[in-house]
Scaffold this active site. Sequence first.
Site, mmCIF file in Angstrom:
data_model
loop_
_atom_site.group_PDB
_atom_site.id
_atom_site.type_symbol
_atom_site.label_atom_id
_atom_site.label_comp_id
_atom_site.label_asym_id
_atom_site.label_seq_id
_atom_site.Cartn_x
_atom_site.Cartn_y
_atom_site.Cartn_z
ATOM 1 N N HIS A 268 28.191 61.022 98.859
ATOM 2 C CA HIS A 268 28.413 59.767 98.125
ATOM 3 C C HIS A 268 29.861 59.295 98.279
ATOM 4 C CE1 HIS A 268 24.508 59.753 96.327
ATOM 5 N NE2 HIS A 268 24.710 60.745 95.477
ATOM 6 N N HIS B 177 26.316 67.209 98.714
ATOM 7 C CA HIS B 177 25.650 65.957 98.320
ATOM 8 C C HIS B 177 26.660 64.954 97.729
ATOM 9 C CE1 HIS B 177 22.127 63.837 96.260
ATOM 10 N NE2 HIS B 177 23.152 63.403 95.546
ATOM 11 N N GLU B 178 27.456 65.412 96.766
ATOM 12 C CA GLU B 178 28.392 64.485 96.106
ATOM 13 C C GLU B 178 29.430 63.943 97.088
ATOM 14 O OE1 GLU B 178 27.526 63.450 93.339
ATOM 15 O OE2 GLU B 178 26.149 65.061 92.830
HETATM 16 N N1 ARG Z 1 21.695 64.669 90.944
HETATM 17 C C1 ARG Z 1 22.973 64.748 91.557
HETATM 18 C C2 ARG Z 1 23.370 63.402 92.203
HETATM 19 O O1 ARG Z 1 22.578 62.504 92.345
HETATM 20 C C3 ARG Z 1 23.096 65.896 92.544
HETATM 21 C C4 ARG Z 1 21.897 66.463 93.174
HETATM 22 C C5 ARG Z 1 22.284 67.657 94.025
HETATM 23 N N2 ARG Z 1 21.187 68.493 94.399
HETATM 24 C C6 ARG Z 1 21.315 69.785 94.745
HETATM 25 N N3 ARG Z 1 20.289 70.471 95.159
HETATM 26 N N4 ARG Z 1 22.438 70.412 94.685
HETATM 27 O O2 ARG Z 1 24.493 63.166 92.605
HETATM 28 ZN ZN ZN Z 2 23.330 61.778 94.351
#
Ligand code: ARG
Ligand code: ZN
Length: 261
Positions: free
Chosen positions: A176, A172-173
């Site tokens: 970004h 996820h990161e």
């Molecule tokens: N809340 C974090 C973000 O917005 C990461 C979310 C990741 N979720 C997961 N299931 N690993 O960057």
């Molecule tokens: Zn995120």
Amino acid sequence: RGASIVIPVAVHFPTGNEADRDCLVALAQSQVDVLNADYTAMNADISNWTAASPFYPGLQPGVANISFCLAVSDHPVGVDPELLEGEPAVTIGYNFANGSGFPELDSNWAGYMNFLIKPLDGTTLGYSPLGGSIENGGAVVMNLSTFGTGSGCPGSGIVPGAPFNLGRTVTHELGHFYNLNHTFADFTCTGDDGLADTPNIDTESYNCPPAGSVNACTPGQYSLTMNYMDYVNDACMYMFTPDQMNVVDAYVSSVLASQIK
Ligand code: ARG
Ligand code: ZN
Ligand code: CA
């Protein structure tokens, strides 16, 4: 598809865990393995996706033209006392300018995709810039319990913790870092993530909603809750879309490729 761009990863852990090096290298490799699977739709749980699902008819998982490797350090012996040239680019307690014992951005690691592993406040799984640079050692920062997969390194207190124990926070990161927004964008139906193949939604999802259970903004469409750019549990996110992977490929090839060491 041409040859994929290989992204060299370096991982930096807090001081005090030097004796646990072999375990931490294995943990870093487990994260690299997850990234290689998730960014090419080779993850085992992609089988949860069916083209007949109630999202966009015919939507298929996206595949990026990139791959990851745990880098081999080319630092001269002595720059990092516990890291020898030719060893995996995993540092433990290395050269932290602020003296905290926790890793921070370091221009000695320019040209690598860096992961900094350190304690973050209770609710933060990890964070990344949107559209990052590795010119000066750019990094994604990860909590101690959200990096890698498997049983972790208990001797160092660095252990993946359910339900974020499958390495998907880094998936996820890095999204970004490569310029991807959340699928829910600004939490309104008037804002969107800029991509045509992700239904517009005004809310994030948590836990593990069944496919097709969260309405999107357009009647008859449903949130892609299983997308890596939502907030569900690691076990319940398993795909990027083709448009997302086009953004990643464009960003990596136009911005990052020339910065890679
Ligand atoms: N809340 C974090 C973000 O917005 C990461 C979310 C990741 N979720 C997961 N299931 N690993 O960057
Ligand atoms: Zn995120
Ligand atoms: Ca969209």
